[in-house]
Motif scaffolding. Structure first.
Motif, PDB file in Angstrom:
ATOM      1  N   SER A 135       0.820  -1.207   0.000  1.00  0.00           N
ATOM      2  CA  SER A 135       0.000   0.000   0.000  1.00  0.00           C
ATOM      3  C   SER A 135       0.854   1.257   0.000  1.00  0.00           C
ATOM      4  CB  SER A 135      -0.933  -0.003   1.207  1.00  0.00           C
ATOM      5  OG  SER A 135      -0.176   0.063   2.386  1.00  0.00           O
ATOM      6  N   THR A 136       2.079   1.171   0.532  1.00  0.00           N
ATOM      7  CA  THR A 136       2.915   2.368   0.528  1.00  0.00           C
ATOM      8  C   THR A 136       3.309   2.775  -0.893  1.00  0.00           C
ATOM      9  OG1 THR A 136       4.890   1.001   0.819  1.00  0.00           O
ATOM     10  CG2 THR A 136       3.918   1.918   2.792  1.00  0.00           C
ATOM     11  N   LYS A 137       3.148   1.851  -1.837  1.00  0.00           N
ATOM     12  CA  LYS A 137       3.464   2.211  -3.226  1.00  0.00           C
ATOM     13  C   LYS A 137       2.330   2.994  -3.877  1.00  0.00           C
ATOM     14  CE  LYS A 137       6.810   1.528  -5.060  1.00  0.00           C
ATOM     15  NZ  LYS A 137       8.023   2.368  -4.912  1.00  0.00           N
ATOM     16  N   MET A 138       1.207   3.146  -3.175  1.00  0.00           N
ATOM     17  CA  MET A 138       0.092   3.879  -3.760  1.00  0.00           C
ATOM     18  C   MET A 138       0.147   5.362  -3.447  1.00  0.00           C
ATOM     19  SD  MET A 138      -3.196   1.555  -3.376  1.00  0.00           S
ATOM     20  CE  MET A 138      -3.155  -0.158  -3.780  1.00  0.00           C
ATOM     21  N   LEU A 139       1.067   5.764  -2.559  1.00  0.00           N
ATOM     22  CA  LEU A 139       1.177   7.172  -2.244  1.00  0.00           C
ATOM     23  C   LEU A 139       1.689   7.923  -3.462  1.00  0.00           C
ATOM     24  CD1 LEU A 139       3.064   6.620   1.099  1.00  0.00           C
ATOM     25  CD2 LEU A 139       0.692   7.302   0.871  1.00  0.00           C
ATOM     26  N   PRO A 140       1.079   9.080  -3.782  1.00  0.00           N
ATOM     27  CA  PRO A 140       1.657   9.865  -4.869  1.00  0.00           C
ATOM     28  C   PRO A 140       3.031  10.365  -4.442  1.00  0.00           C
ATOM     29  CG  PRO A 140      -0.437  10.808  -4.089  1.00  0.00           C
ATOM     30  CD  PRO A 140      -0.072   9.713  -3.153  1.00  0.00           C
ATOM     31  N   VAL A 142       5.005  12.605  -5.456  1.00  0.00           N
ATOM     32  CA  VAL A 142       5.229  14.050  -5.383  1.00  0.00           C
ATOM     33  C   VAL A 142       4.844  14.581  -4.010  1.00  0.00           C
ATOM     34  CG1 VAL A 142       4.795  16.224  -6.557  1.00  0.00           C
ATOM     35  CG2 VAL A 142       4.608  14.105  -7.807  1.00  0.00           C
ATOM     36  N   ALA A 143       3.805  13.963  -3.411  1.00  0.00           N
ATOM     37  CA  ALA A 143       3.304  14.450  -2.130  1.00  0.00           C
ATOM     38  C   ALA A 143       4.328  14.261  -1.022  1.00  0.00           C
ATOM     39  CB  ALA A 143       2.010  13.726  -1.770  1.00  0.00           C
ATOM     40  N   LEU A 145       7.476  14.656  -1.319  1.00  0.00           N
ATOM     41  CA  LEU A 145       8.670  15.457  -1.596  1.00  0.00           C
ATOM     42  C   LEU A 145       8.937  16.500  -0.521  1.00  0.00           C
ATOM     43  CD1 LEU A 145      10.838  15.788  -3.687  1.00  0.00           C
ATOM     44  CD2 LEU A 145       9.356  17.320  -4.949  1.00  0.00           C
TER      45      LEU A 145
ATOM     46  N   TRP B   3      -4.990   3.995   3.603  1.00  0.00           N
ATOM     47  CA  TRP B   3      -4.229   3.015   2.821  1.00  0.00           C
ATOM     48  C   TRP B   3      -3.580   1.956   3.684  1.00  0.00           C
ATOM     49  CZ3 TRP B   3       0.583   3.682   4.607  1.00  0.00           C
ATOM     50  CH2 TRP B   3       0.918   4.965   5.054  1.00  0.00           C
ATOM     51  N   LEU B   6      -5.729  -1.620   3.922  1.00  0.00           N
ATOM     52  CA  LEU B   6      -6.021  -2.341   2.695  1.00  0.00           C
ATOM     53  C   LEU B   6      -6.449  -3.789   2.893  1.00  0.00           C
ATOM     54  CD1 LEU B   6      -5.945  -1.392  -0.229  1.00  0.00           C
ATOM     55  CD2 LEU B   6      -3.866  -2.725  -0.488  1.00  0.00           C
ATOM     56  N   LEU B  62       8.479   6.720   4.227  1.00  0.00           N
ATOM     57  CA  LEU B  62       7.255   6.714   3.436  1.00  0.00           C
ATOM     58  C   LEU B  62       6.023   7.065   4.266  1.00  0.00           C
ATOM     59  CD1 LEU B  62       7.845   3.560   1.183  1.00  0.00           C
ATOM     60  CD2 LEU B  62       8.285   5.923   0.614  1.00  0.00           C
ATOM     61  N   THR B  69       2.168  15.095   5.425  1.00  0.00           N
ATOM     62  CA  THR B  69       1.367  15.697   4.362  1.00  0.00           C
ATOM     63  C   THR B  69      -0.074  15.863   4.817  1.00  0.00           C
ATOM     64  OG1 THR B  69       2.769  14.571   2.759  1.00  0.00           O
ATOM     65  CG2 THR B  69       0.715  15.494   1.939  1.00  0.00           C
ATOM     66  N   LEU B 259      -2.021   2.664 -11.911  1.00  0.00           N
ATOM     67  CA  LEU B 259      -1.431   3.297 -10.729  1.00  0.00           C
ATOM     68  C   LEU B 259      -0.123   4.006 -11.090  1.00  0.00           C
ATOM     69  CD1 LEU B 259      -2.115   0.648  -7.966  1.00  0.00           C
ATOM     70  CD2 LEU B 259      -3.072   2.935  -8.140  1.00  0.00           C
ATOM     71  N   ASN B 263       0.446   8.377 -11.089  1.00  0.00           N
ATOM     72  CA  ASN B 263       1.407   9.098 -10.265  1.00  0.00           C
ATOM     73  C   ASN B 263       2.676   9.489 -11.015  1.00  0.00           C
ATOM     74  OD1 ASN B 263      -0.145   8.946  -7.857  1.00  0.00           O
ATOM     75  ND2 ASN B 263       0.375   6.779  -7.751  1.00  0.00           N
ATOM     76  N   ILE B 286       0.347  19.096  -8.436  1.00  0.00           N
ATOM     77  CA  ILE B 286       0.855  19.105  -7.067  1.00  0.00           C
ATOM     78  C   ILE B 286       2.230  19.769  -7.018  1.00  0.00           C
ATOM     79  CG2 ILE B 286       1.638  17.655  -5.150  1.00  0.00           C
ATOM     80  CD1 ILE B 286      -0.516  15.652  -5.902  1.00  0.00           C
ATOM     81  N   SER B 303      -2.987  16.258  -2.362  1.00  0.00           N
ATOM     82  CA  SER B 303      -2.310  14.964  -2.324  1.00  0.00           C
ATOM     83  C   SER B 303      -3.194  13.902  -1.693  1.00  0.00           C
ATOM     84  CB  SER B 303      -1.013  15.057  -1.526  1.00  0.00           C
ATOM     85  OG  SER B 303      -0.165  16.018  -2.091  1.00  0.00           O
ATOM     86  N   LEU B 307      -4.653  10.534  -3.348  1.00  0.00           N
ATOM     87  CA  LEU B 307      -4.429   9.241  -2.711  1.00  0.00           C
ATOM     88  C   LEU B 307      -5.734   8.448  -2.621  1.00  0.00           C
ATOM     89  CD1 LEU B 307      -2.359   7.570  -1.135  1.00  0.00           C
ATOM     90  CD2 LEU B 307      -3.238   8.625   0.919  1.00  0.00           C
ATOM     91  N   ASN B 310      -6.602   7.030  -5.939  1.00  0.00           N
ATOM     92  CA  ASN B 310      -5.767   5.850  -6.192  1.00  0.00           C
ATOM     93  C   ASN B 310      -6.334   4.614  -5.508  1.00  0.00           C
ATOM     94  OD1 ASN B 310      -3.867   6.954  -7.794  1.00  0.00           O
ATOM     95  ND2 ASN B 310      -2.330   7.230  -6.217  1.00  0.00           N
TER      96      ASN B 310
END
Lengths: 297, 326
Positions: A135-140, A142-143, A145, B3, B6, B62, B69, B259, B263, B286, B303, B307, B310
């Motif tokens: 699920s961590t791969k679904m984060l955009p 850019v956000a 950054l 997220w 899931l 991550l 954010t 996906l 992004n 963004i 953002s 998300l 997504n």
């Protein structure tokens, strides 16, 4: 006198001379294949243009479309690697190598034990952890950054290559865990059981049973992580300055400042691409199994 | 956070992740029903020790930024000025603004066009076409064509951006020269969306091609032979034999490329979202809002909305994937 039984019967799949018969192809199949070739050539044209131009002198590179007949020269590469432009790409190439290789090694050290533990399920609800990784791969991206920029600023890691090493490690870790899990799933449970029956400990099992089966998978995983780290541009651009800039960042600046000298810039682009091209073709066969998270064998 | 939860979709995702092959059932007992298996005696604590370091790193790089954010999204935080030093909590103001902001909806619409055009249709269909057309070819030929298409996929984004900007240049670009008009069309300025859609098809088709190539090799030859003997046309064979066999792969592929494309930041390198926001897909939006415009709070809110989209996409696909073919 030759009797009819002297000649061996010819199988239907072979011609009278014994050569394998061409498979019959329908005309529509031929058209498809031809079309695939045409589109394939279109696909490779930009890359071909880059490779060709990188071997031209600047005046020849300026002609359009590029002439194939122009005498090849390595001047573009000499200009890029030499100090002719006032800058040298070596520090940035070294930075990229450090970031990609170190983060790949870290990813392997972290993902192999994790994937191993996750694929044999000694703990209930283990799959939740796996899906957390995914699920961590679904984060955009850019956000993330800005927070990472602010974090790096506060701990004084801006323009430091080790920040990128750590970031690339965590960026590739989720996908690596999933890839390794898919490769580990190919180890037959019966083999593990047999090893445990024979009294093999954990180290012995890993060495003699698991390692031989998953070695190609480990190789593919590391090549893919290497490619992703080497190619990463967004974070490298924001998080590094003059000291820790990576090769893609250097290339972006080089294109801006030297854009009119096409041969030189194309040589630079080829040089920056070469490591990932080699890695990519080495991993070609396992690429899809890895990146589809094991959905495709 | 949404997220992190899931697992609700776990059985379906597991099916997607392990594919239609029979192997997982034999080698990896599905954890949802059966008892936990630990054949090599790794033990609970050692297993936790194996996983924890990775989780910590992911937490720091991550999850923590994502939470930050989320926090920034309810403040008026800016890169410069008073709001940079002492950001105020503004509650849901940023979300209210985003949901009434036409530029936000425009970027979502452009993203939809970008994802549908370049990934769901473009990469998917062209990838399948390549795989299908190359099926009768010799393995060496197939590998060569795959390698050629793969070039576009492997190259660093900084390199491909330079290549496309150079090739599409109005005055000296190879495309205009080949079309016989110099100076010709300024492609990236006059047709920015078409340019980034075509670019992304070029960039990403390799993955779909290789995935479908693997999928097609799994279609039982006996079924194809039966269809041929029954006199089925190419279209009928595709519809009744090949598609049912590769359906699951197609879903997995579509989910992944959607996906990734959603992004993807690379279009920004070609057009910077312009001209006049005409190619400002959400990743570019963004970036432009946060880094260029300095409106951190607002971009944090966007953002989170992205998300959620997504996540929604993933859940829709998983719901579809769950329905097994009869």
């Amino acid at each position: 006198m030759t009797s009819i039984t002297d000649t061996a019967p010819v199988p239907a799949t072979r011609t009278a001379a014994g050569a394998p018969r061409e498979k019959r192809r329908s005309p529509s199949g031929l058209v498809l294949t031809l079309l695939a070739w045409v589109v394939g050539v279109l696909f490779v044209l930009p890359v071909l243009w880059m490779a060709l131009t990188s071997l031209h002198s600047e005046p020849a590179a300026a002609t359009n479309p590029p002439s194939i007949a122009a005498p090849p020269t390595l001047q573009g590469y000499r200009d890029f690697f030499g100090a002719g432009a006032g800058t040298t790409p070596w520090p940035s190439l070294a930075n990229s190598l450090t970031a990609s290789v170190t983060s790949t090694i870290l990813v392997l050290l972290l993902s192999i034990p994790a994937a191993y533990a996750l694929s044999i399920k000694p703990v209930r609800k283990w799959t939740d952890v796996l899906f957390f990784f995914l699920s961590t791969k679904m984060l955009p991206v850019v956000a993330g950054l800005l927070p990472i920029y602010l974090f790096a600023q506060s701990v004084g890691l801006l323009d430091n290559i080790w920040l990128l090493v750590l970031f690339y490690t965590s960026m590739n870790l989720p996908i690596a865990v999933w890839m390794m899990r898919s490769f580990l799933a190919e180890v037959p449970v019966e083999m593990l059981e047999a090893a445990s029956m024979d009294g093999a400990g954990l180290t012995r099992t890993l060495q003699s049973v698991v390692a031989p089966v998953v070695m190609p998978g480990i190789a593919a995983t590391s090549l893919i992580c290497f490619i992703f780290s080497w190619n990463e541009l967004l974070f490298a651009r924001v998080l590094t300055g003059t000291v820790a800039q990576t090769a893609p960042v250097y290339l972006t600046g080089f294109v801006t400042s030297q854009g009119l000298f096409l041969a030189k810039v194309c040589a630079a682009a080829v040089a920056v691409s070469l490591p990932v091209l080699i890695a990519g073709f080495a991993a070609q066969d396992k690429l899809v199994q890895g990146l589809s998270l094991g959905a495709v064998k | 956070m949404g997220w992190a939860r899931l697992p609700a979709a776990e059985p379906a995702l597991d099916a997607v992740a392990t594919g239609a092959t029979a192997a997982p059932a034999a080698t990896m007992p599905a954890g949802r029903a059966g008892p936990a298996t630990d054949v090599v005696g790794l033990g609970r604590w050692r297993a936790l020790g194996f996983v924890t370091p990775g989780l910590v790193l992911i937490g720091v790089f991550l999850v923590f930024p994502a939470l930050w954010t989320l926090y920034i999204g309810v403040t008026d935080y800016r890169l410069t000025g008073t709001a940079a030093r002492a950001p105020q909590i503004v509650g849901l103001e940023n979300y209210r603004r985003a949901l009434t902001d036409p530029t936000f909806y425009r970027s979502m619409w452009l993203t939809l066009v970008f994802v549908l055009g370049s990934a769901v249709l473009g990469q998917n269909l062209l990838g399948f076409f390549f795989a299908y057309a190359l099926r009768p070819a010799r393995p060496a030929v197939r590998r060569l064509v795959e390698a050629l298409v793969l070039l576009a996929w492997i190259l660093p984004s900084s390199v491909v951006a330079f290549l496309w900007i150079a090739m599409l240049d109005r005055d000296g670009g190879t495309v205009n020269v080949l079309l016989g008009q110099v100076p010709g069309v300024a492609w990236l300025i006059e047709y920015p969306m078409v340019a980034i859609v075509v670019f992304n098809i070029w960039r990403g088709t390799a993955f779909s091609m290789m995935l479908y190539s693997a999928a097609l090799s799994g279609v039982p030859p006996s079924q194809l032979e039966t269809a041929r003997l029954a006199g089925a046309s190419t279209g009928q064979t595709l519809r009744d034999v090949i598609l049912p066999n590769i359906r699951r792969y197609a879903l997995t592929n579509t989910l992944l490329i959607t996906l990734w494309t959603f992004n993807d930041f690379t279009p920004f390198l070609l057009t910077a979202g312009g001209p006049n926001h005409r190619s400002e897909v959400v990743a570019a939006y963004i970036y432009n809002t946060a880094i260029v415009g300095g409106e951190m709070g607002y971009s944090g809110a966007i953002s989170l909305l992205v998300l959620l989209v997504n996540l929604l996409l993933a859940l829709v696909y998983l719901r579809v994937a769950r329905v097994r073919p009869a």
